[in-house]
Enzyme design. Structure first.
Site, PDB file in Angstrom:
ATOM      1  N   SER A 162     -28.645  59.125  31.947  1.00 25.98           N
ATOM      2  CA  SER A 162     -28.025  57.998  32.638  1.00 25.98           C
ATOM      3  C   SER A 162     -27.004  58.375  33.760  1.00 25.98           C
ATOM      4  O   SER A 162     -27.369  59.392  34.411  1.00 25.98           O
ATOM      5  CB  SER A 162     -27.348  56.811  31.649  1.00 25.98           C
ATOM      6  OG  SER A 162     -27.115  55.695  32.502  1.00 25.98           O
ATOM      7  N   ASP A 328     -37.775  51.674  30.200  1.00 32.91           N
ATOM      8  CA  ASP A 328     -36.586  51.796  30.762  1.00 32.91           C
ATOM      9  C   ASP A 328     -36.750  51.263  32.205  1.00 32.91           C
ATOM     10  O   ASP A 328     -37.572  51.800  33.129  1.00 32.91           O
ATOM     11  CB  ASP A 328     -36.192  53.237  30.957  1.00 32.91           C
ATOM     12  CG  ASP A 328     -34.762  53.298  31.452  1.00 32.91           C
ATOM     13  OD1 ASP A 328     -34.137  52.446  32.144  1.00 32.91           O
ATOM     14  OD2 ASP A 328     -34.115  54.350  31.642  1.00 32.91           O
ATOM     15  N   HIS A 361     -33.761  51.738  28.108  1.00 31.43           N
ATOM     16  CA  HIS A 361     -32.767  52.891  28.755  1.00 31.43           C
ATOM     17  C   HIS A 361     -32.166  53.363  27.392  1.00 31.43           C
ATOM     18  O   HIS A 361     -31.872  54.545  27.558  1.00 31.43           O
ATOM     19  CB  HIS A 361     -31.871  52.152  29.680  1.00 31.43           C
ATOM     20  CG  HIS A 361     -30.952  53.281  30.315  1.00 31.43           C
ATOM     21  ND1 HIS A 361     -31.307  54.179  31.148  1.00 31.43           N
ATOM     22  CD2 HIS A 361     -29.410  53.362  30.449  1.00 31.43           C
ATOM     23  CE1 HIS A 361     -30.530  54.738  31.554  1.00 31.43           C
ATOM     24  NE2 HIS A 361     -29.288  54.453  31.021  1.00 31.43           N
TER      25      HIS A 361
END
Length: 388
Positions: A162, A328, A361
């Site tokens: 991320s 995701d 995610h």
């Protein structure tokens, strides 16, 4: 801990964290993209494992938006395991019996690195919104200074997911000679318009809270708890997938046999989100949330290299392992493919995997056997080549 005890523990971590701290004086300012020279400042960090005699086995782990330096140890505020304990430790992909692992709190954070909740030495007051805006590149510059402080010239690996993955890509672009391998996971080389929009909703929720006080809430002895909790609730939805939400909660009611016909948390998913928001408020600073989300918004690696992403990696000898997750939708596989295509165009060494998962995610933080196998195999092969 009680709520009051958690709040006290969280505040106490700002200047004197339960971790190692590197101090940088006026002679070593951090020059930010905004043009501001931040000085003095400090970086809080944790280490795991042992640095070998050749100083060739160092791994830098970069944390995501609301993470911190406590990647693989018990968190001093929450008492919970480190956020990447699935990946870091003896026998794990980032094997602490083999590697020396460093994880630092980003500049602008709230767990010991200088940020908006720190004291501005020029005024003696908290920085609050007087703190300069920071970028992903600023975070990486600070990390590079930390590596210099630790006497580490070349990193065997830089890894993260991320926002941490953004830092990995920036490291590979800004310091290619210092990065032997790079593992950007569930990330992108640019923050999308949709993600900027999600971040803005969260920031506005915080700033709409009457207790935000224009960012001066700590001096007033209050916190914008409701606004920050709503920001976290909204963001948390983006970390999951529809199938994960359905599997975990569906439309099941929370501790009741029938709807109450009120605005109470009738559904389990509502109760879950409220809990996530309330827990988050106890460990994270609202102003830091504004700063780190803004840093992600500004990230555009191609824009920093003439509008061509491949230019960021031209001539790089770094070995890359890029991973994404099929469910995701915050950082979809297409974002990772764009990075892989740019690396291929630049002639870089890259492997890529899209992992089938319904966890969304957040899958990079969870126990995903394929991620473990992929990253562990990649690092073991690279370590043999490196002679570690």
């Amino acid at each position: 801990m009680t709520g009051d005890a958690l709040r006290y523990a969280s505040v106490s971590q700002v200047e004197s964290p339960d971790s190692l701290v590197a101090h940088f004086g006026p002679e070593r300012p951090l020059v930010l993209d905004s043009g501001v020279a931040l000085s003095p400042f400090q970086i809080a960090y944790q280490t795991y494992g042992t640095l070998n005699a050749a100083r060739s086995n160092a791994v830098l782990v970069c944390h995501a938006l609301t993470g911190d330096q406590h990647a693989a140890n018990v968190h001093p505020v929450t008492g919970k395991p480190g956020w990447w304990s699935t990946m870091i430790g003896p026998g794990r992909p980032i094997d602490t019996d083999r590697y020396f692992v460093v994880c630092s709190n980003v500049i602008g954070g709230c767990l010991g690195s200088t940020g908006p909740s720190s004291v501005n030495p020029a005024t003696g007051q908290l920085w609050a919104l007087a703190f300069p805006l920071v970028t992903i590149r600023d975070m990486v510059r600070a990390q590079a200074m930390l590596m210099d402080y630790l006497g580490i010239g070349t990193l065997f690996c830089v890894a993260g997911g991320s926002m941490g993955g953004m830092q990995v890509l920036e490291w590979a672009a800004s310091y290619p000679e210092r990065v032997y391998t790079a593992m950007p996971i569930a990330t992108a080389a640019i923050h999308s318009a949709q993600n900027i929009a999600f971040g803005e909703v969260g920031r506005q929720a915080i700033m709409a809270d009457p207790d935000w006080r224009g960012g001066r809430y700590l001096e007033a002895g209050v916190r914008p708890a409701q606004g920050l909790a709503v920001a976290r609730m909204g963001a948390h939805i983006t970390y999951l997938s529809e199938s994960a939400l359905h599997r975990k909660f569906g439309r099941r009611l929370q501790d009741r046999a029938a709807p109450t016909f009120t605005f109470d948390a009738d559904f389990q998913v509502e109760s879950y989100l409220r809990h996530q928001g309330e827990a988050f408020v106890e460990r994270f600073d609202a102003n830091s949330y504004l700063y780190v989300t803004r840093a992600m918004d500004y990230f555009d690696l191609a824009g920093s290299h003439g509008g061509v992403l491949a230019n960021a990696f031209r001539g790089s000898k770094t070995r890359f392992c890029v991973a994404s997750f099929s469910s995701d939708w915050l950082f979809p596989t297409s974002d990772s493919r764009a990075v892989v295509h740019a690396l291929n165009a630049a002639g870089a060494s890259v492997s890529f995997v899209e992992i089938q998962s319904d966890k969304g995610h957040d899958a990079f933080l969870l126990d995903e056997p394929e991620l473990t196998a992929t990253t562990g195999g990649f690092l073991r092969a690279a370590a043999r080549m490196r002679g570690i």
